[in-house]
Design a protein around this motif. Structure first.
Motif, PDB file in Angstrom:
ATOM      1  N   SER A  56      30.054  17.531  24.278  1.00 37.21           N
ATOM      2  CA  SER A  56      29.362  16.254  24.061  1.00 37.21           C
ATOM      3  C   SER A  56      30.366  15.118  23.874  1.00 37.21           C
ATOM      4  N   LEU A  57      31.300  15.033  24.803  1.00 39.34           N
ATOM      5  CA  LEU A  57      32.359  14.036  24.670  1.00 39.34           C
ATOM      6  C   LEU A  57      31.812  12.620  24.756  1.00 39.34           C
ATOM      7  N   LYS A  58      32.461  11.743  24.018  1.00 36.43           N
ATOM      8  CA  LYS A  58      32.069  10.338  23.939  1.00 36.43           C
ATOM      9  C   LYS A  58      33.250   9.468  24.372  1.00 36.43           C
ATOM     10  N   PRO A  59      32.986   8.262  24.816  1.00 35.28           N
ATOM     11  CA  PRO A  59      34.103   7.374  25.185  1.00 35.28           C
ATOM     12  C   PRO A  59      35.114   7.195  24.054  1.00 35.28           C
ATOM     13  N   GLU A  60      34.644   7.230  22.816  1.00 33.66           N
ATOM     14  CA  GLU A  60      35.574   7.070  21.688  1.00 33.66           C
ATOM     15  C   GLU A  60      36.456   8.291  21.458  1.00 33.66           C
ATOM     16  N   ASP A  61      36.227   9.361  22.201  1.00 36.92           N
ATOM     17  CA  ASP A  61      37.128  10.519  22.152  1.00 36.92           C
ATOM     18  C   ASP A  61      38.341  10.324  23.057  1.00 36.92           C
ATOM     19  N   GLN A  82      46.380  13.769  28.111  1.00 34.76           N
ATOM     20  CA  GLN A  82      45.452  12.640  28.073  1.00 34.76           C
ATOM     21  C   GLN A  82      44.028  13.106  28.326  1.00 34.76           C
ATOM     22  N   VAL A  83      43.130  12.634  27.483  1.00 33.98           N
ATOM     23  CA  VAL A  83      41.698  12.835  27.694  1.00 33.98           C
ATOM     24  C   VAL A  83      41.054  11.467  27.795  1.00 33.98           C
ATOM     25  N   THR A  84      40.344  11.234  28.880  1.00 30.68           N
ATOM     26  CA  THR A  84      39.657   9.968  29.080  1.00 30.68           C
ATOM     27  C   THR A  84      38.186  10.246  29.351  1.00 30.68           C
ATOM     28  N   VAL A  85      37.333   9.632  28.551  1.00 36.81           N
ATOM     29  CA  VAL A  85      35.889   9.823  28.678  1.00 36.81           C
ATOM     30  C   VAL A  85      35.267   8.489  29.065  1.00 36.81           C
ATOM     31  N   PHE A  86      34.578   8.449  30.208  1.00 35.63           N
ATOM     32  CA  PHE A  86      33.959   7.206  30.642  1.00 35.63           C
ATOM     33  C   PHE A  86      32.448   7.323  30.518  1.00 35.63           C
ATOM     34  N   SER A  87      31.825   6.174  30.309  1.00 35.48           N
ATOM     35  CA  SER A  87      30.370   6.163  30.117  1.00 35.48           C
ATOM     36  C   SER A  87      29.639   5.896  31.418  1.00 35.48           C
ATOM     37  N   GLN A  94      33.058  12.451  32.227  1.00 36.68           N
ATOM     38  CA  GLN A  94      31.972  11.543  31.892  1.00 36.68           C
ATOM     39  C   GLN A  94      31.450  11.858  30.494  1.00 36.68           C
ATOM     40  N   ALA A  95      30.909  10.848  29.835  1.00 33.54           N
ATOM     41  CA  ALA A  95      30.316  11.056  28.515  1.00 33.54           C
ATOM     42  C   ALA A  95      29.269  12.166  28.597  1.00 33.54           C
TER      43      ALA A  95
END
Length: 122
Positions: free
Chosen positions: A85-90, A117-122, A13-14
């Motif tokens: 502090s991961l963001k969806p754009e990461d 793969q890294v997936t960050v969802f908001s 998650q973000a």
């Protein structure tokens, strides 16, 4: 034959953190400079961070400086990328690359891993 293996990607998650790892094998008497890159489909590969062969120097892109930290474990062949502090754009596929030159690795080294793969969802 030098081989790189990334691990640690996933779905987060973000605002969360992840730590990616890259283990370089196949050439035990040389510590290679190692860099991290990421790529989103349809976009160019982006340099994120690099560390010199024995960990004395680190380099960061402006886009991740202050959020991501690159380190070498115990001065050995495993390099980590701590991402905070991961963001969806990461969201991207993250690759590590290794080269004898710290300068060269920042534009893409001789050796590459398969990516994680890294997936960050908001």
């Amino acid at each position: 034959q030098v081989q790189l293996a990334e691990s640690g990607g996933g779905l987060v998650q973000a605002g969360d953190s992840l730590r990616l790892s890259c283990t370089v094998s196949g050439h035990p008497f040389t510590n290679y400079a190692t860099g991290w890159f990421r790529q989103v489909p349809g976009k160019e590969r982006e340099f994120l961070a690099a560390i010199s062969g024995y960990g004395g120097y680190t380099y960061y892109s402006d886009s991740v400086r202050g959020r991501f930290t690159i380190s070498r474990e115990g001065g050995g062949s495993t390099v980590h990328l701590q991402m905070n502090s991961l963001k969806p754009e990461d969201t991207a596929v993250y690759y590590c690359s290794a080269d004898a030159s710290s300068q060269t690795v920042q534009t893409g080294g001789r050796y590459w891993g398969q990516g994680t793969q890294v997936t960050v969802f908001s």
